[in-house]
Design a protein around this motif. Structure first.
Motif, short mmCIF file in Angstrom:
data_model
loop_
_atom_site.label_atom_id
_atom_site.label_comp_id
_atom_site.label_asym_id
_atom_site.label_seq_id
_atom_site.Cartn_x
_atom_site.Cartn_y
_atom_site.Cartn_z
N GLY A 118 7.78 -3.29 -3.44
CA GLY A 118 7.46 -2.87 -2.08
C GLY A 118 8.69 -2.83 -1.19
O GLY A 118 8.87 -1.90 -0.40
N LEU A 119 9.54 -3.84 -1.32
CA LEU A 119 10.78 -3.87 -0.54
C LEU A 119 11.67 -2.68 -0.87
O LEU A 119 12.27 -2.07 0.02
N VAL A 120 11.72 -2.32 -2.14
CA VAL A 120 12.55 -1.17 -2.57
C VAL A 120 12.04 0.11 -1.91
O VAL A 120 12.83 0.90 -1.36
N PHE A 121 10.73 0.32 -1.93
CA PHE A 121 10.17 1.53 -1.30
C PHE A 121 10.41 1.51 0.21
O PHE A 121 10.63 2.56 0.82
N GLY A 122 10.36 0.32 0.81
CA GLY A 122 10.65 0.21 2.23
C GLY A 122 12.06 0.65 2.56
O GLY A 122 12.31 1.37 3.52
N PHE A 123 13.01 0.24 1.72
CA PHE A 123 14.40 0.63 1.94
C PHE A 123 14.62 2.12 1.66
O PHE A 123 15.45 2.76 2.31
N LEU A 124 13.88 2.67 0.70
CA LEU A 124 13.97 4.12 0.45
C LEU A 124 13.57 4.90 1.70
O LEU A 124 14.18 5.92 2.04
N LEU A 125 12.54 4.39 2.40
CA LEU A 125 12.10 5.04 3.63
C LEU A 125 13.12 4.86 4.75
O LEU A 125 13.47 5.82 5.45
N VAL A 126 13.62 3.64 4.90
CA VAL A 126 14.58 3.34 5.97
C VAL A 126 15.84 4.19 5.85
O VAL A 126 16.35 4.74 6.84
N PHE A 127 16.35 4.33 4.63
CA PHE A 127 17.59 5.07 4.43
C PHE A 127 17.37 6.57 4.16
O PHE A 127 18.33 7.31 3.95
N GLY A 128 16.11 7.00 4.18
CA GLY A 128 15.81 8.42 4.05
C GLY A 128 16.20 9.04 2.73
O GLY A 128 16.60 10.20 2.66
N VAL A 129 16.04 8.29 1.64
CA VAL A 129 16.45 8.79 0.33
C VAL A 129 15.26 8.97 -0.62
O VAL A 129 15.44 9.14 -1.82
N PHE A 130 14.05 8.96 -0.07
CA PHE A 130 12.87 9.18 -0.92
C PHE A 130 12.82 10.66 -1.29
O PHE A 130 13.02 11.53 -0.44
N PRO A 131 12.54 11.00 -2.57
CA PRO A 131 12.55 12.40 -3.02
C PRO A 131 11.55 13.28 -2.25
O PRO A 131 10.37 12.96 -2.17
N ASN A 132 12.04 14.40 -1.72
CA ASN A 132 11.17 15.32 -0.99
C ASN A 132 10.10 15.94 -1.89
O ASN A 132 9.04 16.35 -1.42
N ALA A 133 10.39 16.00 -3.18
CA ALA A 133 9.43 16.60 -4.13
C ALA A 133 8.14 15.81 -4.21
O ALA A 133 7.11 16.34 -4.65
N LEU A 134 8.17 14.54 -3.79
CA LEU A 134 6.98 13.69 -3.85
C LEU A 134 6.24 13.62 -2.51
O LEU A 134 5.31 12.85 -2.35
N ILE A 135 6.68 14.43 -1.54
CA ILE A 135 6.03 14.48 -0.23
C ILE A 135 5.23 15.78 -0.16
O ILE A 135 5.80 16.87 -0.17
N PHE A 136 3.90 15.69 -0.07
CA PHE A 136 3.05 16.87 -0.21
C PHE A 136 2.42 17.34 1.11
O PHE A 136 1.57 18.24 1.10
#
Length: 459
Positions: free
Chosen positions: A410-428
């Motif tokens: 959960g912490l990892v996903f939180g940091f992915l959001l904070v730093f804006g590095v979550f893959p756009n391909a997984l945003i629908f």
């Protein structure tokens, strides 16, 4: 005589309004200091037991609601009403599903698991290390609660960085600390009941003024405001629903109140708190909807207050003072309990009171820092989604490894959001909060897998 009084108040200069604002802070705080019960033992100070009696359903419900309707929360509600209309208010109110989730889970943990606190549950199931990691997360949460609420109060007294801004924060914090030191959780719950009534009365004064204004603003205007589209608030609504299954458990202000009254009393209080709290947020968002209707820009509550003159400005200011004080005293009480009972760092009343002083000082220091530093200290709702399987599946006995995998995931996903590095391909979906929604969706899914996969492998 009344019309002349109204005209006089509307024509007050900023200096006179400032004096009245200071009067509200000082008089309300002094009243709470005088009225708050004096805790003479740990049962009163940490568990709000007065004459061996726990808070009833109404007292507990009011305390839960007003502790969550904090200054920053209602500011956000008004701003979301301004941005998205009714959809924004409903989206933010969705976080109050947290009460229903937490109420049911805590009821089950107490009646079927025999647990007396969240910390006892974590220590029993996963060990002291797991409990310590959880304690670090909630300590940061409590630390953030102090400065994030007092900064809202300061903004009503002066520009950020000005003397009135800093002095109002310091005075407000010290006065709230004084009555919190007097009675601990007993003081908090006692004053919460008064603050809840004040909040309700003041909110209806503001709404009555808005709806009686000659600006064609009606209930139909509220209902038809906004659009139920992804980019217009639906992303946030669904994200709030997802976070409600983990968010409440990293807030000791909420969970501490889940173990002080009888289980059935507590469950009723939590269920009512979810409904009443959500309704209060929606009603407060109407202030933002009015601002949208009038094409206002900026901070919705502030702009509406200015539009209606000194009376409403003072009323909204008092709402902020009331809500911030309730959250602040609860924060002091929860940190005191965390340090004294949950972490066993001390056992006496004096230690608990010193813990309050420490969090008050540490939580106030950040107001002298810049915004980037403050953002870096924030534990977001996304960062704690790893708690979802831990509490939703609390009956399932799993290993310590399962716990760490889920929480750290959960912490990892939180940091992915904070730093804006979550893959756009997984945003629908598209629009604002789309990344928040899908990071939480995929994050919770992964956390459940991390929590359960080691269990499946053993089978």
């Amino acid at each position: 005589m009344r019309p002349n009084l109204d005209i006089a108040l509307l024509n007050l200069n900023p200096g006179s309004i400032g004096v009245l604002q200071w009067g509200l802070v000082l008089l309300s705080s002094l009243a709470f200091i005088l009225l708050s019960p004096l805790a003479k033992n740990t049962e009163q100070f940490f568990k709000a037991q007065v004459n061996h009696k726990a808070p009833n359903t109404f007292m507990l419900m009011g305390s839960l609601v007003i502790s969550w309707i904090f200054a920053k929360s209602i500011t956000n509600a008004a701003n979301l009403g301004l941005a998205y209309g009714l959809v924004g208010g409903v989206a933010y109110a969705a976080y109050y599903l947290s009460f229903i989730v937490a109420g049911y889970v805590i009821y089950q943990m107490r009646t079927k698991g025999g647990f007396t606190s969240i910390h006892q549950f974590l220590t029993t199931r996963f060990g002291k290390g797991a409990m310590f990691l959880f304690s670090v997360l909630i300590a940061i949460r409590l630390f953030n609660e102090v400065w994030s609420n007092t900064m809202v109060i300061g903004s009503y007294f002066g520009e950020i960085g000005s003397l009135p801004y800093y002095s109002s924060i310091l005075v407000f914090t010290v006065l709230t600390l004084v009555y919190a030191l007097k009675g601990g959780l007993s003081s908090s719950i006692f004053t919460d009941a008064i603050q809840m009534v004040l909040f309700a009365v003041l909110l209806f004064v503001v709404l009555g003024t808005i709806f009686s204004s000659e600006n064609n603003f009606t209930t139909a205007t509220v209902i038809t405001s906004g659009e139920w589209k992804w980019e217009m608030g639906l992303n946030l609504l669904l994200a709030a629903v997802l976070q409600s299954f983990s968010y409440p458990f990293h807030d000791p202000v909420l969970t501490d109140r889940g173990f002080i009254s009888k289980p059935k009393t507590t469950l009723k209080a939590f269920l009512w708190a979810g409904l009443v709290g959500g309704l209060c947020i929606i009603l407060f968002s109407i202030i933002g909807i009015y601002a949208q209707h009038q094409n206002m820009e900026g901070q919705a509550a502030v702009q509406v207050a200015k539009a209606f003159g000194a009376i409403i400005l003072l009323v909204i200011n008092f709402i902020m003072i009331t809500s911030a004080a309730s959250t602040l005293d609860s924060t002091f009480s929860s940190f005191s309990k965390l340090a004294t009972l949950d972490l066993n760092l001390g056992t006496s009343l004096s230690f608990g009171r010193w813990a309050m002083v420490i969090i008050a000082v540490l939580g106030t220091l950040p107001i002298f820092m810049d915004a980037e530093i403050l953002s870096a200290t924030t534990i977001s709702g996304t960062m704690v989604i790893g708690l979802t399987p831990v509490f939703v599946l609390w009956k399932k006995k799993v290993s310590t490894t399962n716990y760490y995998l889920s929480v750290i995931g959960g912490l990892v996903f939180g940091f992915l959001l904070v730093f804006g590095v979550f893959p756009n391909a997984l945003i629908f979906t598209h629009g604002k909060y789309a990344d928040l929604l899908w990071v939480n969706f995929w994050g919770i899914l992964v956390c459940f897998l991390l929590y359960l996969i080691p269990l499946w492998r053993r089978k």
